[in-house]
Enzyme design. Structure first.
Site, PDB file in Angstrom:
ATOM      1  N   SER A 136       0.812  -1.220   0.000  1.00  0.00           N
ATOM      2  CA  SER A 136       0.000   0.000   0.000  1.00  0.00           C
ATOM      3  C   SER A 136       0.844   1.269   0.000  1.00  0.00           C
ATOM      4  O   SER A 136       1.917   1.320   0.615  1.00  0.00           O
ATOM      5  CB  SER A 136      -0.879  -0.018   1.260  1.00  0.00           C
ATOM      6  OG  SER A 136      -1.387   1.258   1.520  1.00  0.00           O
ATOM      7  N   GLU A 150       0.184   3.617   1.775  1.00  0.00           N
ATOM      8  CA  GLU A 150       0.271   4.035   3.177  1.00  0.00           C
ATOM      9  C   GLU A 150       1.675   3.809   3.732  1.00  0.00           C
ATOM     10  O   GLU A 150       2.053   4.415   4.731  1.00  0.00           O
ATOM     11  CB  GLU A 150      -0.734   3.247   4.035  1.00  0.00           C
ATOM     12  CG  GLU A 150      -2.111   3.870   4.106  1.00  0.00           C
ATOM     13  CD  GLU A 150      -2.147   5.146   4.959  1.00  0.00           C
ATOM     14  OE1 GLU A 150      -2.688   6.151   4.457  1.00  0.00           O
ATOM     15  OE2 GLU A 150      -1.652   5.135   6.087  1.00  0.00           O
ATOM     16  N   TYR A 160      -1.446   0.371  10.764  1.00  0.00           N
ATOM     17  CA  TYR A 160      -1.730  -0.292   9.478  1.00  0.00           C
ATOM     18  C   TYR A 160      -0.537  -0.138   8.528  1.00  0.00           C
ATOM     19  O   TYR A 160      -0.076  -1.116   7.917  1.00  0.00           O
ATOM     20  CB  TYR A 160      -2.995   0.308   8.846  1.00  0.00           C
ATOM     21  CG  TYR A 160      -3.209  -0.101   7.402  1.00  0.00           C
ATOM     22  CD1 TYR A 160      -3.831  -1.306   7.080  1.00  0.00           C
ATOM     23  CD2 TYR A 160      -2.792   0.722   6.354  1.00  0.00           C
ATOM     24  CE1 TYR A 160      -4.023  -1.685   5.755  1.00  0.00           C
ATOM     25  CE2 TYR A 160      -2.978   0.352   5.026  1.00  0.00           C
ATOM     26  CZ  TYR A 160      -3.594  -0.855   4.736  1.00  0.00           C
ATOM     27  OH  TYR A 160      -3.769  -1.229   3.425  1.00  0.00           O
TER      28      TYR A 160
HETATM   29  P1  NAP Z   1     -11.488  -4.729   1.966  1.00  0.00           P
HETATM   30  O1  NAP Z   1     -12.635  -4.376   1.088  1.00  0.00           O
HETATM   31  O2  NAP Z   1     -11.456  -4.202   3.354  1.00  0.00           O
HETATM   32  O3  NAP Z   1     -11.383  -6.333   2.020  1.00  0.00           O
HETATM   33  C1  NAP Z   1     -10.577  -6.984   2.967  1.00  0.00           C
HETATM   34  C2  NAP Z   1     -10.781  -8.478   2.836  1.00  0.00           C
HETATM   35  O4  NAP Z   1      -9.925  -9.131   3.792  1.00  0.00           O
HETATM   36  C3  NAP Z   1     -12.214  -8.960   3.147  1.00  0.00           C
HETATM   37  O5  NAP Z   1     -12.550  -9.963   2.225  1.00  0.00           O
HETATM   38  C4  NAP Z   1     -12.079  -9.552   4.544  1.00  0.00           C
HETATM   39  O6  NAP Z   1     -13.008 -10.571   4.813  1.00  0.00           O
HETATM   40  C5  NAP Z   1     -10.685 -10.164   4.438  1.00  0.00           C
HETATM   41  N1  NAP Z   1     -10.080 -10.457   5.743  1.00  0.00           N
HETATM   42  C6  NAP Z   1      -9.841  -9.617   6.764  1.00  0.00           C
HETATM   43  N2  NAP Z   1      -9.256 -10.252   7.782  1.00  0.00           N
HETATM   44  C7  NAP Z   1      -9.116 -11.550   7.409  1.00  0.00           C
HETATM   45  C8  NAP Z   1      -8.580 -12.717   8.017  1.00  0.00           C
HETATM   46  N3  NAP Z   1      -8.071 -12.687   9.244  1.00  0.00           N
HETATM   47  N4  NAP Z   1      -8.566 -13.872   7.316  1.00  0.00           N
HETATM   48  C9  NAP Z   1      -9.107 -13.920   6.090  1.00  0.00           C
HETATM   49  N5  NAP Z   1      -9.641 -12.864   5.457  1.00  0.00           N
HETATM   50  C10 NAP Z   1      -9.644 -11.682   6.112  1.00  0.00           C
HETATM   51  O7  NAP Z   1     -10.099  -4.284   1.296  1.00  0.00           O
HETATM   52  P2  NAP Z   1      -9.795  -3.862  -0.231  1.00  0.00           P
HETATM   53  O8  NAP Z   1     -10.021  -2.404  -0.384  1.00  0.00           O
HETATM   54  O9  NAP Z   1     -10.437  -4.829  -1.162  1.00  0.00           O
HETATM   55  O10 NAP Z   1      -8.214  -4.050  -0.261  1.00  0.00           O
HETATM   56  C11 NAP Z   1      -7.621  -5.312  -0.610  1.00  0.00           C
HETATM   57  C12 NAP Z   1      -6.192  -5.353  -0.111  1.00  0.00           C
HETATM   58  O11 NAP Z   1      -5.434  -4.302  -0.708  1.00  0.00           O
HETATM   59  C13 NAP Z   1      -6.038  -5.144   1.404  1.00  0.00           C
HETATM   60  O12 NAP Z   1      -4.931  -5.925   1.816  1.00  0.00           O
HETATM   61  C14 NAP Z   1      -5.707  -3.678   1.545  1.00  0.00           C
HETATM   62  O13 NAP Z   1      -4.999  -3.444   2.732  1.00  0.00           O
HETATM   63  C15 NAP Z   1      -4.854  -3.467   0.302  1.00  0.00           C
HETATM   64  N6  NAP Z   1      -4.850  -2.131  -0.286  1.00  0.00           N
HETATM   65  C16 NAP Z   1      -6.026  -1.518  -0.584  1.00  0.00           C
HETATM   66  C17 NAP Z   1      -5.997  -0.282  -1.201  1.00  0.00           C
HETATM   67  C18 NAP Z   1      -7.282   0.431  -1.567  1.00  0.00           C
HETATM   68  O14 NAP Z   1      -7.208   1.640  -1.833  1.00  0.00           O
HETATM   69  N7  NAP Z   1      -8.397  -0.262  -1.641  1.00  0.00           N
HETATM   70  C19 NAP Z   1      -4.767   0.325  -1.530  1.00  0.00           C
HETATM   71  C20 NAP Z   1      -3.590  -0.358  -1.228  1.00  0.00           C
HETATM   72  C21 NAP Z   1      -3.629  -1.605  -0.628  1.00  0.00           C
HETATM   73  P3  NAP Z   1     -14.456 -10.266   5.477  1.00  0.00           P
HETATM   74  O15 NAP Z   1     -15.353  -9.883   4.317  1.00  0.00           O
HETATM   75  O16 NAP Z   1     -14.787 -11.548   6.112  1.00  0.00           O
HETATM   76  O17 NAP Z   1     -14.275  -9.118   6.441  1.00  0.00           O
HETATM   77  O1  G4F Z   2     -10.570   6.701   2.761  1.00  0.00           O
HETATM   78  P1  G4F Z   2      -9.574   6.602   3.851  1.00  0.00           P
HETATM   79  O2  G4F Z   2     -10.018   5.989   5.121  1.00  0.00           O
HETATM   80  O3  G4F Z   2      -8.334   5.827   3.212  1.00  0.00           O
HETATM   81  P2  G4F Z   2      -6.782   5.743   3.602  1.00  0.00           P
HETATM   82  O4  G4F Z   2      -6.546   6.036   5.021  1.00  0.00           O
HETATM   83  O5  G4F Z   2      -6.029   6.557   2.598  1.00  0.00           O
HETATM   84  O6  G4F Z   2      -6.490   4.181   3.369  1.00  0.00           O
HETATM   85  C1  G4F Z   2      -6.945   3.511   2.200  1.00  0.00           C
HETATM   86  O7  G4F Z   2      -5.967   3.626   1.205  1.00  0.00           O
HETATM   87  C2  G4F Z   2      -4.716   2.983   1.509  1.00  0.00           C
HETATM   88  C3  G4F Z   2      -3.783   3.228   0.330  1.00  0.00           C
HETATM   89  O8  G4F Z   2      -3.069   4.426   0.540  1.00  0.00           O
HETATM   90  C4  G4F Z   2      -4.977   1.510   1.724  1.00  0.00           C
HETATM   91  F1  G4F Z   2      -3.812   0.859   1.964  1.00  0.00           F
HETATM   92  C5  G4F Z   2      -5.928   1.319   2.886  1.00  0.00           C
HETATM   93  O9  G4F Z   2      -6.215  -0.059   3.049  1.00  0.00           O
HETATM   94  C6  G4F Z   2      -7.220   2.053   2.567  1.00  0.00           C
HETATM   95  O10 G4F Z   2      -7.847   1.408   1.488  1.00  0.00           O
HETATM   96  O11 G4F Z   2      -8.988   8.055   4.188  1.00  0.00           O
HETATM   97  C7  G4F Z   2      -8.453   8.888   3.186  1.00  0.00           C
HETATM   98  C8  G4F Z   2      -8.193  10.269   3.758  1.00  0.00           C
HETATM   99  C9  G4F Z   2      -7.410  10.264   5.090  1.00  0.00           C
HETATM  100  O12 G4F Z   2      -6.416  11.254   5.040  1.00  0.00           O
HETATM  101  C10 G4F Z   2      -8.448  10.634   6.139  1.00  0.00           C
HETATM  102  O13 G4F Z   2      -7.939  11.332   7.265  1.00  0.00           O
HETATM  103  O14 G4F Z   2      -9.444  10.887   4.055  1.00  0.00           O
HETATM  104  C11 G4F Z   2      -9.357  11.527   5.313  1.00  0.00           C
HETATM  105  N1  G4F Z   2     -10.712  11.661   5.865  1.00  0.00           N
HETATM  106  C12 G4F Z   2     -11.333  12.842   6.142  1.00  0.00           C
HETATM  107  N2  G4F Z   2     -12.531  12.613   6.677  1.00  0.00           N
HETATM  108  C13 G4F Z   2     -11.521  10.662   6.234  1.00  0.00           C
HETATM  109  C14 G4F Z   2     -12.675  11.259   6.746  1.00  0.00           C
HETATM  110  N3  G4F Z   2     -11.385   9.317   6.165  1.00  0.00           N
HETATM  111  C15 G4F Z   2     -12.426   8.551   6.591  1.00  0.00           C
HETATM  112  N4  G4F Z   2     -12.326   7.212   6.495  1.00  0.00           N
HETATM  113  N5  G4F Z   2     -13.567   9.104   7.122  1.00  0.00           N
HETATM  114  C16 G4F Z   2     -13.749  10.456   7.229  1.00  0.00           C
HETATM  115  O15 G4F Z   2     -14.769  10.930   7.709  1.00  0.00           O
END
Ligand code: NAP
Ligand code: G4F
Length: 327
Positions: free
Chosen positions: A131, A133, A155
Site C-alpha cells: 500500500s 500508506e 496499518y
Molecule cells: P477490503 O474491502 O477491506 O477487504 C478486505 C478483505 O480481507 C475482506 O474480504 C475480509 O473478509 C478479508 N479479511 C480480513 N481479515 C481476514 C482474516 N483474518 N482472514 C481472512 N480474510 C480476512 O479491502 P480492499 O479495499 O479490497 O483491499 C484489498 C487489499 O489491498 C487489502 O490488503 C488492503 O490493505 C490493500 N490495499 C487496498 C488499497 C485500496 O485503496 N483499496 C490500496 C492499497 C492496498 P471479510 O469480508 O470476512 O471481512
Molecule cells: O478513505 P480513507 O479511510 O483511506 P486511507 O486512510 O487513505 O487508506 C486507504 O488507502 C490505503 C492506500 O493508501 C490503503 F492501503 C488502505 O487499506 C485504505 O484502502 O482516508 C483517506 C483520507 C485520510 O487522510 C483521512 O484522514 O481521508 C481523510 N478523511 C477525512 N474525513 C476521512 C474522513 N477518512 C475517513 N475514512 N472518514 C472520514 O470521515
C-alpha cells in the site's frame, strides 16, 4: 482414434475475495479463463454481497490469515498456480484502536501464507497487496518503487512488514513473490467507512432527503485515487512476468478530500459547503497528508495505465449510491 483433450484451466486463489478488490479480481480472472478459488473466513452471517453475482462460478474455501494450518489445507485442496493475498485489516483508522490485531492479520498473516506456500508448493506465484500508506510522511514526490517508507499508522507499519517479508521470501526461498504498491483505489463496492464512499453515499442520502449534513475529518488530506477495476488488472499483469519485481500502481494525480466533496455534490447540483461539517472524531492521531504515485515502471514493463479519471470515478460512485437508494 482421435482423443479430445481437456485443457485444465489455470487455478488462482484469492484471499479477501469478499472485499472490494477481491470481487473485481475474481471477475477479471474468470474473464481470463481461470478457475477461481476464494478464501473466506467463518462469520455468523454471510457477507457475500460483492460476489453474489459470480458465486456459482467460483469455489469458496474456508481459512483465516490468523491460522496457518487452515491455509496449508486450503492450498492442498485448491492447488493454485497463483495466489493473490488481498485479505487484511484494511481500515487505517481501526488500526489505532486494534494495533495488535492489525499486526497479526496485515503483517504476520503474510508470513503465514508465504510459509504455507513454501510448504505446499514453492512454485506458486504470489501477489502481496502492499500500500501507498507505507510512504506515510512522504520522503519524495512523486513516490516510486525506490522511495523510502515512513508509515504513519499501525496499518502502515504492518504493510511495511508484509512488503519486506514478501521480498525476503523471494530472496531467501526463491518464491516468485511480488509486492504491488497500490495507491488508493475506489469503486461503488468500496466499504462505507472509507472517505470516498462515505461522501458518495452521504451525497445520495442528502439528495434523497434522508440526511441534512455529512460529518468528515481532515478535508485537506490529498490522495491519488484510481478505480479498483483498473487496479486488479495490474495485479494479474505483475504475476504474468517471468521475473518477480515490485511495482507502484497509481494515476499520477492527487486531489484533496475537499475536492472530492466538491465534485461529488456537483453531480447532484448541490453546493458541498452547505452540507459538510468537520468533526474532530474523524481526525487521525497521525495523518498521511499527501500521496501521489509514479507508475512509470508499470507502464513501461507491463503496459498498464489507469483508465478511469477522477471526475468519472466520483460520478460513478455517486450515481451508484443514488441508484441503491432509489432503484
Ligand atoms: P477490503 O474491502 O477491506 O477487504 C478486505 C478483505 O480481507 C475482506 O474480504 C475480509 O473478509 C478479508 N479479511 C480480513 N481479515 C481476514 C482474516 N483474518 N482472514 C481472512 N480474510 C480476512 O479491502 P480492499 O479495499 O479490497 O483491499 C484489498 C487489499 O489491498 C487489502 O490488503 C488492503 O490493505 C490493500 N490495499 C487496498 C488499497 C485500496 O485503496 N483499496 C490500496 C492499497 C492496498 P471479510 O469480508 O470476512 O471481512
Ligand atoms: O478513505 P480513507 O479511510 O483511506 P486511507 O486512510 O487513505 O487508506 C486507504 O488507502 C490505503 C492506500 O493508501 C490503503 F492501503 C488502505 O487499506 C485504505 O484502502 O482516508 C483517506 C483520507 C485520510 O487522510 C483521512 O484522514 O481521508 C481523510 N478523511 C477525512 N474525513 C476521512 C474522513 N477518512 C475517513 N475514512 N472518514 C472520514 O470521515
Amino acid at each position: 482414434m482421435q482423443r479430445v483433450g481437456i485443457v485444465a484451466k489455470t487455478r488462482a486463489l484469492i484471499t479477501g475475495i469478499t472485499g472490494q478488490d477481491g470481487s473485481y479480481l475474481a471477475e477479471f480472472l474468470l474473464s481470463q479463463g481461470y478457475e477461481v478459488f476464494g478464501m473466506i473466513r467463518r462469520s455468523s452471517t454471510v457477507n457475500f454481497e460483492r460476489i453474489a453475482h459470480i458465486q456459482d462460478k467460483i469455489s469458496l474455501v474456508t481459512g483465516d490469515l490468523l491460522d496457518e494450518v487452515s491455509m496449508i489445507n486450503l492450498l492442498r485442496q485448491s492447488r493454485p498456480r497463483e495466489v493473490y493475498n488481498l485479505a487484511a485489516q484494511s481500515f487505517v483508522q481501526t488500526s489505532w484502536s486494534q494495533p495488535v490485531f492489525t499486526g497479526e492479520t496485515t503483517a504476520l498473516g503474510v508470513t503465514r501464507l508465504l510459509d504455507a506456500i513454501r510448504i505446499v508448493d514453492p512454485e506458486i506465484r504470489f501477489y502481496q497487496a502492499s500500500s501507498s500508506e507505507m510512504f506515510g510522511r512522504v520522503l519524495e514526490v512523486p513516490q516510486t518503487e525506490k522511495t523510502p517508507f515512513y508509515p504513519r499508522s499501525p496499518y502502515g507499519v504492518a504493510k511495511v512488514y508484509g512488503h519486506w517479508i514478501t521480498v525476503n521470501y523471494r530472496e531467501s526461498h526463491g518464491v516468485h513473490a511480488i509486492s504491488g504498491i497500490l495507491f488508493n483505489h475506489e469503486s461503488p463496492r468500496r466499504g462505507l467507512e472509507f472517505v470516498t464512499r462515505k461522501i458518495s453515499n452521504g451525497v445520495a442520502r442528502i439528495k434523497m432527503g434522508l440526511d441534512s449534513t455529512l460529518s468528515l475529518g481532515n478535508l485537506d488530506a490529498q490522495r491519488d485515487w484510481g478505480f479498483a477495476g483498473d487496479y486488479v488488472k495490474a495485479m494479474w499483469m505483475m504475476l504474468q512476468k517471468d521475473t518477480a519485481e515490485d511495482y507502484v500502481i497509481a494515476t499520477g494525480e492527487t486531489h484533496s478530500v475537499r475536492e472530492f466533496c466538491e465534485v461529488a455534490f456537483s453531480v447532484v447540483g448541490l453546493d458541498w459547503k452547505k452540507y459538510v461539517v468537520v468533526d474532530e472524531a474523524f481526525m487521525r492521531p497521525a495523518e498521511v497528508d499527501f500521496l501521489v504515485g509514479d507508475s512509470g515502471k508499470a507502464q513501461r514493463a507491463l503496459g498498464w495505465k489507469a483508465e478511469v479519471e477522477f471526475p468519472s470515478l466520483v460520478e460513478m460512485m455517486v450515481r451508484n449510491d443514488l441508484e441503491c437508494l432509489h432503484p
